[in-house]
Write an enzyme that holds these catalytic residues in place. Sequence first.
Site, PDB file in Angstrom:
ATOM      1  N   ARG A   1      12.019  -5.230   5.266  1.00 12.19           N
ATOM      2  CA  ARG A   1      11.728  -3.820   4.931  1.00 12.19           C
ATOM      3  C   ARG A   1      12.561  -2.842   5.741  1.00 12.19           C
ATOM      4  NH1 ARG A   1       5.737  -1.778   5.437  1.00 12.19           N
ATOM      5  NH2 ARG A   1       5.918  -2.815   7.444  1.00 12.19           N
TER       6      ARG A   1
ATOM      7  N   ARG B   1      -1.018  -8.649  13.332  1.00  9.22           N
ATOM      8  CA  ARG B   1      -1.501  -7.678  12.328  1.00  9.22           C
ATOM      9  C   ARG B   1      -2.357  -8.380  11.276  1.00  9.22           C
ATOM     10  NH1 ARG B   1       4.243  -5.468  10.902  1.00  9.22           N
ATOM     11  NH2 ARG B   1       3.271  -4.314   9.219  1.00  9.22           N
TER      12      ARG B   1
ATOM     13  N   ARG C   1      -9.909   0.851   8.578  1.00 11.06           N
ATOM     14  CA  ARG C   1      -9.542  -0.520   8.931  1.00 11.06           C
ATOM     15  C   ARG C   1     -10.655  -1.230   9.668  1.00 11.06           C
ATOM     16  NH1 ARG C   1      -3.577   0.256   8.946  1.00 11.06           N
ATOM     17  NH2 ARG C   1      -2.667  -1.747   9.410  1.00 11.06           N
TER      18      ARG C   1
ATOM     19  N   LYS D   1       0.831  -1.208   0.000  1.00  9.26           N
ATOM     20  CA  LYS D   1       0.000   0.000   0.000  1.00  9.26           C
ATOM     21  C   LYS D   1       0.873   1.269   0.000  1.00  9.26           C
ATOM     22  CE  LYS D   1      -1.938  -1.191   3.950  1.00  9.26           C
ATOM     23  NZ  LYS D   1      -1.269  -2.462   4.272  1.00  9.26           N
TER      24      LYS D   1
ATOM     25  N   ARG E   1      10.907  -0.896  11.429  1.00 10.13           N
ATOM     26  CA  ARG E   1       9.761  -0.683  12.308  1.00 10.13           C
ATOM     27  C   ARG E   1       9.730  -1.684  13.463  1.00 10.13           C
ATOM     28  NH1 ARG E   1       4.738   0.133   8.215  1.00 10.13           N
ATOM     29  NH2 ARG E   1       3.747  -1.165   9.802  1.00 10.13           N
TER      30      ARG E   1
HETATM   31  P1  AP5 Z   1       4.875  -1.584   1.868  1.00 12.21           P
HETATM   32  O1  AP5 Z   1       4.532  -0.786   0.672  1.00 12.21           O
HETATM   33  O2  AP5 Z   1       5.597  -0.907   2.981  1.00 12.21           O
HETATM   34  O3  AP5 Z   1       3.552  -2.362   2.411  1.00 12.21           O
HETATM   35  P2  AP5 Z   1       2.288  -1.830   3.178  1.00 12.21           P
HETATM   36  O4  AP5 Z   1       1.087  -2.453   2.572  1.00 12.21           O
HETATM   37  O5  AP5 Z   1       2.318  -0.343   3.295  1.00 12.21           O
HETATM   38  O6  AP5 Z   1       2.518  -2.544   4.577  1.00 12.21           O
HETATM   39  P3  AP5 Z   1       2.450  -1.986   6.053  1.00 12.21           P
HETATM   40  O7  AP5 Z   1       3.261  -2.925   6.900  1.00 12.21           O
HETATM   41  O8  AP5 Z   1       2.814  -0.543   6.126  1.00 12.21           O
HETATM   42  O9  AP5 Z   1       0.937  -2.174   6.367  1.00 12.21           O
HETATM   43  P4  AP5 Z   1       0.257  -2.173   7.714  1.00 12.21           P
HETATM   44  O10 AP5 Z   1      -1.144  -2.042   7.305  1.00 12.21           O
HETATM   45  O11 AP5 Z   1       0.582  -3.324   8.582  1.00 12.21           O
HETATM   46  O12 AP5 Z   1       0.926  -0.924   8.479  1.00 12.21           O
HETATM   47  P5  AP5 Z   1       0.421   0.530   8.854  1.00 12.21           P
HETATM   48  O13 AP5 Z   1       1.598   1.405   8.881  1.00 12.21           O
HETATM   49  O14 AP5 Z   1      -0.749   0.912   8.060  1.00 12.21           O
HETATM   50  O15 AP5 Z   1       5.715  -2.856   1.384  1.00 12.21           O
HETATM   51  C1  AP5 Z   1       6.221  -3.802   2.314  1.00 12.21           C
HETATM   52  C2  AP5 Z   1       7.592  -4.323   1.844  1.00 12.21           C
HETATM   53  O16 AP5 Z   1       7.424  -5.053   0.636  1.00 12.21           O
HETATM   54  C3  AP5 Z   1       8.613  -3.211   1.534  1.00 12.21           C
HETATM   55  O17 AP5 Z   1       9.898  -3.662   1.905  1.00 12.21           O
HETATM   56  C4  AP5 Z   1       8.515  -3.042   0.007  1.00 12.21           C
HETATM   57  O18 AP5 Z   1       9.728  -2.585  -0.566  1.00 12.21           O
HETATM   58  C5  AP5 Z   1       8.183  -4.467  -0.439  1.00 12.21           C
HETATM   59  N1  AP5 Z   1       7.333  -4.501  -1.630  1.00 12.21           N
HETATM   60  C6  AP5 Z   1       6.257  -3.712  -1.918  1.00 12.21           C
HETATM   61  N2  AP5 Z   1       5.712  -4.059  -3.101  1.00 12.21           N
HETATM   62  C7  AP5 Z   1       6.439  -5.116  -3.561  1.00 12.21           C
HETATM   63  C8  AP5 Z   1       6.370  -5.931  -4.731  1.00 12.21           C
HETATM   64  N3  AP5 Z   1       5.417  -5.741  -5.649  1.00 12.21           N
HETATM   65  N4  AP5 Z   1       7.281  -6.919  -4.889  1.00 12.21           N
HETATM   66  C9  AP5 Z   1       8.243  -7.139  -3.951  1.00 12.21           C
HETATM   67  N5  AP5 Z   1       8.392  -6.391  -2.826  1.00 12.21           N
HETATM   68  C10 AP5 Z   1       7.481  -5.403  -2.626  1.00 12.21           C
HETATM   69  O19 AP5 Z   1      -0.110   0.303  10.346  1.00 12.21           O
HETATM   70  C11 AP5 Z   1       0.784  -0.012  11.395  1.00 12.21           C
HETATM   71  C12 AP5 Z   1       0.025  -0.089  12.707  1.00 12.21           C
HETATM   72  O20 AP5 Z   1      -0.539   1.194  13.027  1.00 12.21           O
HETATM   73  C13 AP5 Z   1      -1.167  -1.042  12.764  1.00 12.21           C
HETATM   74  O21 AP5 Z   1      -0.768  -2.367  13.048  1.00 12.21           O
HETATM   75  C14 AP5 Z   1      -2.009  -0.419  13.883  1.00 12.21           C
HETATM   76  O22 AP5 Z   1      -1.465  -0.715  15.150  1.00 12.21           O
HETATM   77  C15 AP5 Z   1      -1.827   1.066  13.617  1.00 12.21           C
HETATM   78  N6  AP5 Z   1      -2.824   1.621  12.682  1.00 12.21           N
HETATM   79  C16 AP5 Z   1      -2.568   2.212  11.470  1.00 12.21           C
HETATM   80  N7  AP5 Z   1      -3.702   2.611  10.883  1.00 12.21           N
HETATM   81  C17 AP5 Z   1      -4.700   2.260  11.717  1.00 12.21           C
HETATM   82  C18 AP5 Z   1      -6.115   2.377  11.643  1.00 12.21           C
HETATM   83  N8  AP5 Z   1      -6.716   2.942  10.573  1.00 12.21           N
HETATM   84  N9  AP5 Z   1      -6.847   1.905  12.672  1.00 12.21           N
HETATM   85  C19 AP5 Z   1      -6.270   1.343  13.757  1.00 12.21           C
HETATM   86  N10 AP5 Z   1      -4.939   1.183  13.885  1.00 12.21           N
HETATM   87  C20 AP5 Z   1      -4.153   1.633  12.873  1.00 12.21           C
HETATM   88 MG    MG Z   2       2.511   1.017   4.872  1.00 16.34          MG
END
Ligand code: AP5
Ligand code: MG
Length: 214
Positions: A126, A171, A87, A13, A160
């Site tokens: 990552r 997660r 979410r 994402k 992270r």
């Molecule tokens: P990346 O693009 O970073 O993936 P992502 O989908 O953004 O993954 P996240 O880990 O950020 O998602 P998340 O939903 O767990 O975290 P968030 O920060 O939202 O890609 C991942 C890796 O893969 C990278 O190394 C990249 O280079 C590689 N990659 C990407 N595309 C690729 C491809 N096509 N091929 C190969 N490699 C590839 O949330 C974190 C925490 O915050 C949550 O757990 C929760 O505690 C809290 N939180 C955030 N938002 C909310 C909400 N709305 N409600 C409640 N709690 C929340």
């Molecule tokens: Mg992300």
Amino acid sequence: MNIILLGPPGAGKGTQARILEENRGMVQLSTGDMLREAKDSGTEMGKIVADVMARGDLVTDEIVIGLIREKLETVKVNGFIFDGFPRTLAQADALGKLLADEGQTLDKVIELRVDDDVLVQRITARSTCGSCGEVYNDLTKPIPEDGKCVKCGGTEFKRRADDNEDSLRTRLMAYYKQTSPLIGYYYAQGKHSSVDGLGEIAEIQSAIAGQLDA
Ligand code: AP5
Ligand code: MG
């Protein structure tokens, strides 16, 4: 155009949102990034969410809806990319109301479909640039040999606290229990579509562009 990128942790994402910002002048709103900023700058809210995030649980709807409300009221642009928000069904309802209050609509919800098996590898490899947030991966998109970020030249990279196998399991469970019902929610509104999130980053980018221009 306002869109949501939906998918489990590691689906890509953030990676795809940043490319959309560059290519289309849209603005990424990542609640995960906002919460990490609050945590790093040591605000009261940041202290409250730190443990919850490290474990991989969701923080309260109230906190994240407040963060998004503030952005929608202050940032005026032609298109938001919601990344990691909504979410829960309560967050999805709130987003609909917040956009309506601003005279805006939600246009598309693009789900990134991936196999759970690849997520561990993506997440544990990552890192991100400490200055501009560019996303790297030890295996698929390594930091350049000169140690400088390709986007901003920064030399500090972060990992992270929740990028480990234990937190990833939590997660993923949160995704399937609380977030995946949004697929049906938006399908029923005629807004949902999906792309294969397993290919090369550029291939996925063109699939998303195809959906946005359809
Ligand atoms: P990346 O693009 O970073 O993936 P992502 O989908 O953004 O993954 P996240 O880990 O950020 O998602 P998340 O939903 O767990 O975290 P968030 O920060 O939202 O890609 C991942 C890796 O893969 C990278 O190394 C990249 O280079 C590689 N990659 C990407 N595309 C690729 C491809 N096509 N091929 C190969 N490699 C590839 O949330 C974190 C925490 O915050 C949550 O757990 C929760 O505690 C809290 N939180 C955030 N938002 C909310 C909400 N709305 N409600 C409640 N709690 C929340
Ligand atoms: Mg992300």
